[in-house]
Write an enzyme that holds these catalytic residues in place. Structure first.
Site, PDB file in Angstrom:
ATOM      1  N   GLU A 268     -12.845 -76.382   1.680  1.00 51.05           N
ATOM      2  CA  GLU A 268     -12.487 -75.960   0.329  1.00 51.05           C
ATOM      3  C   GLU A 268     -13.743 -75.764  -0.517  1.00 51.05           C
ATOM      4  O   GLU A 268     -14.710 -76.524  -0.403  1.00 51.05           O
ATOM      5  CB  GLU A 268     -11.590 -77.022  -0.303  1.00 51.05           C
ATOM      6  CG  GLU A 268     -11.175 -76.704  -1.737  1.00 51.05           C
ATOM      7  CD  GLU A 268     -10.460 -77.869  -2.419  1.00 51.05           C
ATOM      8  OE1 GLU A 268      -9.696 -77.600  -3.357  1.00 51.05           O
ATOM      9  OE2 GLU A 268     -10.696 -79.033  -2.026  1.00 51.05           O
ATOM     10  N   LYS A 343      -4.154 -72.316  -4.149  1.00 52.06           N
ATOM     11  CA  LYS A 343      -3.868 -73.747  -4.248  1.00 52.06           C
ATOM     12  C   LYS A 343      -2.737 -73.939  -5.242  1.00 52.06           C
ATOM     13  O   LYS A 343      -2.764 -73.399  -6.346  1.00 52.06           O
ATOM     14  CB  LYS A 343      -5.116 -74.504  -4.681  1.00 52.06           C
ATOM     15  CG  LYS A 343      -4.999 -76.025  -4.562  1.00 52.06           C
ATOM     16  CD  LYS A 343      -6.347 -76.686  -4.815  1.00 52.06           C
ATOM     17  CE  LYS A 343      -6.292 -78.186  -4.595  1.00 52.06           C
ATOM     18  NZ  LYS A 343      -7.606 -78.835  -4.791  1.00 52.06           N
ATOM     19  N   CYS A 377      -6.458 -78.867   0.390  1.00 51.65           N
ATOM     20  CA  CYS A 377      -6.796 -80.215  -0.062  1.00 51.65           C
ATOM     21  C   CYS A 377      -5.597 -80.970  -0.644  1.00 51.65           C
ATOM     22  O   CYS A 377      -4.747 -81.454   0.092  1.00 51.65           O
ATOM     23  CB  CYS A 377      -7.940 -80.124  -1.064  1.00 51.65           C
ATOM     24  SG  CYS A 377      -8.776 -81.715  -1.365  1.00 51.65           S
TER      25      CYS A 377
END
Length: 516
Positions: A268, A343, A377
Site C-alpha cells: 500500500e 480503499k 490494508c
C-alpha cells in the site's frame, strides 16, 4: 384494399436472461409452480445473476414472466453421483459455479400452469442447449424430479417407477418431458431434495451430451494448476528522482519474473517514496502533489507487467478525482489491461494527515489464474468484504498494506489469516519496511509479508504458505493450489462456506442490490 395491421394481434414470446428487476416475479412464479416447496429467496436469485447471468433464463409473454430456469457450470467429476441439490448449488447460491468447468448443471425449471401447453419448457431447455454449445461444454446434467411417484410408492420402488416411465407405461410430467428433450438417465439419487414430498425426495440424475463439443488438447484451466505469488516487502528509502523509483520497482518485478511468478504484489502507498524528493512539507498538499505522478506510475507498471509477463498488484497510490483524494490499488494484467479498486475504509490517521476519501465500489477481477480481489490494508479488517469477495468467486485476496508499528501489522496479519480460514481461500499481504526520514507520517514502517491458506490437512500445518523475515528488504514466493481449495470446500474437516446459516443471516451490498 387497406392492408391489415397485424401488429395488434401479435403476442410475442421472448426468451431472455433474468435481470435484477425480475426477482419478485420469479419468486411469485415459484409459489404458483411449486406451492408445497420453499420458493427462491431474493438473495439466492441475486447471487445467480451476479455470478452466472448468462445461465439464468426466463420466458416473457405479453409483458409477464411465465417461465424460468436456473443453472451453473461445474466439473461434475468433482461431485459424487449421489449428491444433493444443496451440495451441487451451494444451498441455492451457486457460489461453487466454475467458469472453467465442463458441465452445465440445471437446478430448476418453472412454467406457469396456465401456460403449460405452449412448449415453454421446451424453449427453456433449447436455450440451455444453445448456451452449452456456445460455451463448448461437454454436457448438461440435471437432477430431475419424479412428482407422480408418490402415487405409486406403495406399489413399486423408485427404480421400478423410473423404468415404467421410460417404457411409457406410466406418465410423469417431469421425467417423461425430460426424456423427450434428449436426456438419458444415469442413476437415481436419494434424498436429493428433502422438501420434494411428491417425489419422495428422489431424483433422476440425467445427462444430455453436446455432440458439437470439441475437446482441446490443453483446455484453458489455470485454476487447476498451482498459482505462484511473489509478495514484495518493499524498502522505503530516500530517493532523489523518479528514475531511482523506476529502477527499484523494476528490480522487484524482475525478481518476481525470475521465479516464474503469476502475481507480483507491491505494498500500500509505497509510491509515497516519491515524496522524499518533493518539496511540499504539508502532508495534505504533498499527497495531492504525489497524485500528479499517477500517469507515469500507471505507464510504468503497465509496461513492466507486459514485458516481464507477470500480473502485478501495483500496491496502491493516491489519486485525485473531483478534488477528492482516494487511495487506489491497481491490477496490471500481463495482457496489458488494467483494473482498479479504491480503499473502502479509511483510518483515522489517513483522514487526519491526508484527508483521504472513502471509495464506494467493490470488485472481483478475472485473471488468467482465476478470480481475485484486492482489499487495501484496513479493508481486510472488515469480514463482510472477504465474504462478499468469495461469494463473487474470488479464490485469492491480495492485501497491500502499510503499517508503522507491530500492533498495526498484527491487525492486518491476523485478519488476513482469519479471512483465509473462514472463507476457505488464500490471502496474501505485502507491506513496506524501512523509513522516510524527510516525509511526515511516513517516517517508520513495520511489516512481515506473507501468504496464507485455510487451516486443514491439505494445507501447511500452520496455515502459512510462506512469509518474509520481519522488517528487511526481501520477497516471499509461494505456490497456491486452487484445486486444493475446491476439495477442502467440499470435503474438508470443516466446511465454512457450505455450513453458513443463510437461513439466519446474510450480507447485502447496497450498490449491487440496485443493479439491473
Amino acid at each position: 384494399m387497406t392492408e391489415t395491421d397485424v401488429s395488434k394481434y401479435e403476442k410475442k414470446i421472448i426468451i431472455r436472461n433474468i435481470r435484477m428487476e425480475d426477482i419478485d416475479e420469479i419468486i411469485a412464479l415459484g409459489k404458483v409452480c411449486f406451492p408445497n416447496m420453499e420458493p427462491w429467496k431474493p438473495e439466492q436469485l441475486r447471487s445467480h445473476i451476479r455470478i452466472f447471468p448468462e445461465g439464468q433464463f426466463c420466458v416473457e409473454y405479453e409483458d409477464k414472466i411465465v417461465g424460468s430456469c436456473s443453472s451453473l457450470i461445474v466439473n461434475f467429476d468433482e461431485y459424487k453421483d449421489q449428491h444433493t441439490w444443496n451440495t451441487i448449488t451451494d444451498n441455492g447460491y451457486i457460489t461453487n459455479h466454475d467458469p472453467d468447468g465442463f458441465n452445465l448443471y440445471g437446478i430448476e425449471v418453472m412454467v406457469d400452469p396456465e401456460y403449460r401447453r405452449m412448449k415453454l419448457g421446451h424453449r427453456l431447455y433449447e436455450a440451455r442447449k444453445e448456451l452449452a454449445r456456445q460455451l463448448n461444454l461437454q454436457s448438461i446434467i440435471i437432477g430431475g424430479r419424479i412428482p407422480n411417484y408418490h402415487l405409486y410408492k406403495d406399489k413399486m420402488t423408485a427404480r421400478e417407477y423410473v423404468d415404467a416411465v421410460e417404457k411409457h407405461s406410466i406418465y410423469d410430467p417431469v421425467l417423461s418431458f425430460q426424456l423427450l428433450q434428449g436426456f438419458r438417465i444415469k442413476r437415481i439419487n436419494t434424498r436429493y431434495l428433502p422438501d420434494d414430498k411428491a417425489s419422495e425426495a428422489f431424483a433422476t440424475l440425467m445427462e444430455w451430451n453436446n455432440i458439437d463439443y470439441h475437446p482441446k488438447s490443453r483446455r484453458v484451466y489455470r485454476a487447476s494448476d498451482p498459482v505462484r505469488i511473489c509478495a514484495i516487502q518493499y524498502m522505503m528509502k530516500k530517493i532523489d528522482c523518479l528514475d531511482e523509483f523506476t529502477r527499484q520497482v523494476e528490480y522487484y518485478v524482475s525478481v518476481a519474473a525470475d521465479f516464474g511468478s503469476d502475481f507480483a504484489v507491491f505494498p500500500e502507498i509505497f509510491t509515497t517514496q516519491l515524496m522524499s524528493f518533493l518539496e511540499e512539507k504539508r502532508p495534505d498538499q504533498a499527497v495531492r502533489l504525489l497524485a500528479t505522478y499517477t500517469d507515469p506510475y500507471i505507464e510504468l507498471f503497465t509496461e513492466l507487467a507486459v514485458r516481464y509477463n507477470v500480473n502485478i498488484i501495483g500496491g496502491s497510490h493516491f489519486v485525485v478525482e473531483n478534488d477528492e483524494v482516494f487511495n487506489v490499488a491497481y491490477l496490471f494484467r500481463r495482457d496489458g489491461t488494467i483494473e482498479r479498486q479504491s480503499k473502502l475504509h479509511i483510518t483515522p490517521n489517513e483522514r487526519k494527515w491526508w484527508g483521504i476519501s472513502e471509495g464506494n465500489d467493490f470488485n472481483v477481477f478475472e485473471t488468467d489464474c482465476g478470480k481475485i480481489a484486492i482489499l487495501i490494508c484496513y479493508d481486510i479488517e472488515f469480514p463482510e468484504l472477504g465474504r462478499m469477495a468469495v461469494d463473487m468467486g474470488a479464490n485469492i485476496i491480495f492485501v497491500p498494506f502499510c503499517t508503522d508499528d507491530r500492533q498495526g501489522y498484527l491487525r492486518v496479519r491476523y485478519c488476513a489469516q482469519a479471512r483465509a480460514i473462514e472463507n476457505q481461500i488464500y490471502t496474501c499481504i505485502a507491506g513496506t519496511v524501512g523509513n522516510l526520514t524527510h516525509v511526515k507520517n511516513m517516517d517508520i514502517q513495520y511489516a512481515q509479508s506473507g501468504i496464507f491458506s485455510p487451516s486443514d490437512f491439505e494445507f501447511a500445518r500452520d496455515g502459512i504458505v510462506g512469509e518474509c523475515d520481519a522488517n528487511i528488504d526481501t520477497v516471499v514466493v509461494g505456490d497456491v493450489d486452487i484445486q486444493k481449495l475446491r476439495r477442502s470446500q467440499k470435503s474438508g474437516s470443516v466446511r465454512q462456506l457450505q455450513d453458513r446459516r443463510r437461513d439466519l443471516y446474510r450480507i447485502e451490498w447496497k450498490n449491487l442490490m440496485n443493479e439491473s
